[in-house]
Design a protein around this motif. Structure first.
Motif, PDB file in Angstrom:
ATOM      1  N   HIS A   1       5.802   6.512   0.278  1.00  0.00           N
ATOM      2  CA  HIS A   1       5.964   5.889   1.625  1.00  0.00           C
ATOM      3  C   HIS A   1       5.116   4.758   1.625  1.00  0.00           C
ATOM      4  O   HIS A   1       4.182   4.545   1.184  1.00  0.00           O
ATOM      5  CB  HIS A   1       5.224   6.915   2.757  1.00  0.00           C
ATOM      6  CG  HIS A   1       5.924   8.187   2.655  1.00  0.00           C
ATOM      7  ND1 HIS A   1       6.969   8.863   3.589  1.00  0.00           N
ATOM      8  CD2 HIS A   1       5.710   9.325   1.668  1.00  0.00           C
ATOM      9  CE1 HIS A   1       7.305  10.173   3.249  1.00  0.00           C
ATOM     10  NE2 HIS A   1       6.700  10.382   2.398  1.00  0.00           N
ATOM     11  N   PHE A   2       5.489   3.704   2.494  1.00  0.00           N
ATOM     12  CA  PHE A   2       4.978   2.521   2.762  1.00  0.00           C
ATOM     13  C   PHE A   2       5.541   1.664   3.847  1.00  0.00           C
ATOM     14  O   PHE A   2       6.552   2.344   4.467  1.00  0.00           O
ATOM     15  CB  PHE A   2       5.151   1.502   1.603  1.00  0.00           C
ATOM     16  CG  PHE A   2       6.598   1.194   1.077  1.00  0.00           C
ATOM     17  CD1 PHE A   2       7.017   0.014   1.693  1.00  0.00           C
ATOM     18  CD2 PHE A   2       7.160   1.945   0.404  1.00  0.00           C
ATOM     19  CE1 PHE A   2       8.038  -0.610   1.327  1.00  0.00           C
ATOM     20  CE2 PHE A   2       8.553   1.592  -0.105  1.00  0.00           C
ATOM     21  CZ  PHE A   2       9.141   0.238   0.662  1.00  0.00           C
TER      22      PHE A   2
ATOM     23  N   VAL B   1      10.766   4.535   2.464  1.00  0.00           N
ATOM     24  CA  VAL B   1      10.353   5.806   1.808  1.00  0.00           C
ATOM     25  C   VAL B   1      11.319   5.307   0.489  1.00  0.00           C
ATOM     26  O   VAL B   1      12.574   4.773   0.620  1.00  0.00           O
ATOM     27  CB  VAL B   1      11.165   6.881   2.314  1.00  0.00           C
ATOM     28  CG1 VAL B   1      10.914   8.058   1.372  1.00  0.00           C
ATOM     29  CG2 VAL B   1      10.344   7.449   3.560  1.00  0.00           C
ATOM     30  N   TYR B   2      10.519   5.364  -0.717  1.00  0.00           N
ATOM     31  CA  TYR B   2      11.061   5.315  -1.941  1.00  0.00           C
ATOM     32  C   TYR B   2      11.371   6.681  -2.555  1.00  0.00           C
ATOM     33  O   TYR B   2      10.346   7.307  -2.451  1.00  0.00           O
ATOM     34  CB  TYR B   2      10.551   4.329  -2.864  1.00  0.00           C
ATOM     35  CG  TYR B   2      10.842   4.497  -4.443  1.00  0.00           C
ATOM     36  CD1 TYR B   2      12.022   4.096  -4.722  1.00  0.00           C
ATOM     37  CD2 TYR B   2       9.774   4.951  -5.245  1.00  0.00           C
ATOM     38  CE1 TYR B   2      12.474   4.251  -6.263  1.00  0.00           C
ATOM     39  CE2 TYR B   2      10.099   5.050  -6.503  1.00  0.00           C
ATOM     40  CZ  TYR B   2      11.339   4.691  -7.098  1.00  0.00           C
ATOM     41  OH  TYR B   2      11.695   4.796  -8.206  1.00  0.00           O
ATOM     42  N   ILE B   3      12.518   7.086  -2.972  1.00  0.00           N
ATOM     43  CA  ILE B   3      12.784   8.529  -3.375  1.00  0.00           C
ATOM     44  C   ILE B   3      13.105   8.144  -5.033  1.00  0.00           C
ATOM     45  O   ILE B   3      14.211   7.721  -5.301  1.00  0.00           O
ATOM     46  CB  ILE B   3      13.765   8.942  -2.812  1.00  0.00           C
ATOM     47  CG1 ILE B   3      13.394   9.220  -1.098  1.00  0.00           C
ATOM     48  CG2 ILE B   3      13.946  10.481  -3.401  1.00  0.00           C
ATOM     49  CD1 ILE B   3      14.620  10.193  -0.392  1.00  0.00           C
ATOM     50  N   PRO B   4      12.204   8.370  -5.802  1.00  0.00           N
ATOM     51  CA  PRO B   4      12.399   8.207  -7.446  1.00  0.00           C
ATOM     52  C   PRO B   4      13.459   9.354  -7.758  1.00  0.00           C
ATOM     53  O   PRO B   4      13.346  10.329  -7.360  1.00  0.00           O
ATOM     54  CB  PRO B   4      11.022   8.311  -7.903  1.00  0.00           C
ATOM     55  CG  PRO B   4      10.210   8.693  -6.830  1.00  0.00           C
ATOM     56  CD  PRO B   4      10.938   8.600  -5.539  1.00  0.00           C
TER      57      PRO B   4
ATOM     58  N   MET C   1       0.778  -1.341   0.145  1.00  0.00           N
ATOM     59  CA  MET C   1      -0.143   0.059  -0.115  1.00  0.00           C
ATOM     60  C   MET C   1       0.957   1.309  -0.073  1.00  0.00           C
ATOM     61  O   MET C   1       0.720   2.206   1.098  1.00  0.00           O
ATOM     62  CB  MET C   1      -1.080   0.065   1.142  1.00  0.00           C
ATOM     63  CG  MET C   1      -2.061  -1.198   1.051  1.00  0.00           C
ATOM     64  SD  MET C   1      -3.385  -1.236   2.273  1.00  0.00           S
ATOM     65  CE  MET C   1      -2.395  -0.854   3.897  1.00  0.00           C
ATOM     66  N   PRO C   2       1.782   1.672  -1.171  1.00  0.00           N
ATOM     67  CA  PRO C   2       2.359   2.648  -1.282  1.00  0.00           C
ATOM     68  C   PRO C   2       1.287   4.146  -1.199  1.00  0.00           C
ATOM     69  O   PRO C   2       0.462   4.030  -1.894  1.00  0.00           O
ATOM     70  CB  PRO C   2       3.295   2.708  -2.479  1.00  0.00           C
ATOM     71  CG  PRO C   2       2.357   1.501  -3.062  1.00  0.00           C
ATOM     72  CD  PRO C   2       1.801   0.872  -2.172  1.00  0.00           C
TER      73      PRO C   2
ATOM     74  N   PHE D   1      15.808   3.076  -1.498  1.00  0.00           N
ATOM     75  CA  PHE D   1      15.118   2.805  -0.499  1.00  0.00           C
ATOM     76  C   PHE D   1      15.504   3.327   0.543  1.00  0.00           C
ATOM     77  O   PHE D   1      16.625   2.806   0.914  1.00  0.00           O
ATOM     78  CB  PHE D   1      14.372   1.404  -0.518  1.00  0.00           C
ATOM     79  CG  PHE D   1      13.704   0.784  -1.658  1.00  0.00           C
ATOM     80  CD1 PHE D   1      12.223   1.274  -1.874  1.00  0.00           C
ATOM     81  CD2 PHE D   1      14.276   0.157  -2.524  1.00  0.00           C
ATOM     82  CE1 PHE D   1      11.547   0.619  -3.037  1.00  0.00           C
ATOM     83  CE2 PHE D   1      13.563  -0.207  -3.665  1.00  0.00           C
ATOM     84  CZ  PHE D   1      12.397  -0.135  -3.940  1.00  0.00           C
ATOM     85  N   TYR D   2      14.724   3.585   1.702  1.00  0.00           N
ATOM     86  CA  TYR D   2      15.325   4.007   3.116  1.00  0.00           C
ATOM     87  C   TYR D   2      14.395   3.680   4.183  1.00  0.00           C
ATOM     88  O   TYR D   2      12.893   3.603   3.854  1.00  0.00           O
ATOM     89  CB  TYR D   2      15.590   5.588   2.990  1.00  0.00           C
ATOM     90  CG  TYR D   2      16.403   6.253   2.031  1.00  0.00           C
ATOM     91  CD1 TYR D   2      17.798   6.238   2.064  1.00  0.00           C
ATOM     92  CD2 TYR D   2      15.957   6.807   0.698  1.00  0.00           C
ATOM     93  CE1 TYR D   2      18.726   6.490   1.067  1.00  0.00           C
ATOM     94  CE2 TYR D   2      16.633   7.121  -0.233  1.00  0.00           C
ATOM     95  CZ  TYR D   2      17.928   7.102  -0.306  1.00  0.00           C
ATOM     96  OH  TYR D   2      18.851   7.574  -1.139  1.00  0.00           O
TER      97      TYR D   2
END
Length: 127
Positions: A26-27, A35-38, A17-18, A48-49
């Motif tokens: 965020h998920f 956190v995924y930062i494109p 569920m991002p 990913f962090y």
């Protein structure tokens, strides 16, 4: 389709569920915020962090740095980072053109989870 959309689709496929907000995704996985930062300028890169998952006490910095160093040496693809009071984890990967992005996403999330768990166990003296 852009890498961000593919990553969001993969996360959704895994039931995570991002939520997209302020250019970040965020998920939660195992009750932990990820956190995924494109990077719109580099479609062959994913990051990913797990931000600020551990808060240091005063005087604990040296022990934390030693455990971080051990974990960074032990784990593959991930690294632990420290700011003034917190420890965060990062998983940054280049994606080859012919890669299975869903597999990369899944392994990245799992690797971060393992890194966080390894760090926390080391800090508790369980390893």
């Amino acid at each position: 389709m852009k890498t961000k959309d593919k990553v969001v689709n993969a996360l959704t496929k895994f039931g995570l569920m991002p939520l997209e907000e302020d250019g970040k995704v965020h998920f939660y996985y195992q009750l932990t915020l990820y956190v995924y930062i494109p990077d719109e300028d580099d479609q062959d890169f994913v990051a990913f962090y797990i931000p600020a998952f551990y808060e240091m006490s005063d005087g604990e910095e040296l022990e934390v740095m030693n455990v971080m160093n051990e974990c960074n040496s032990f784990m593959k693809v991930t690294k632990l980072l420290m700011d003034k009071q917190h420890v965060s984890a990062a998983c940054e990967l280049f994606i080859p053109d012919d890669s299975d992005l869903e597999g990369v996403v899944k392994r990245g999330v799992l690797a971060l989870h393992q890194t966080k768990e390894h760090f926390e166990k080391e800090m508790k003296g369980l390893l």
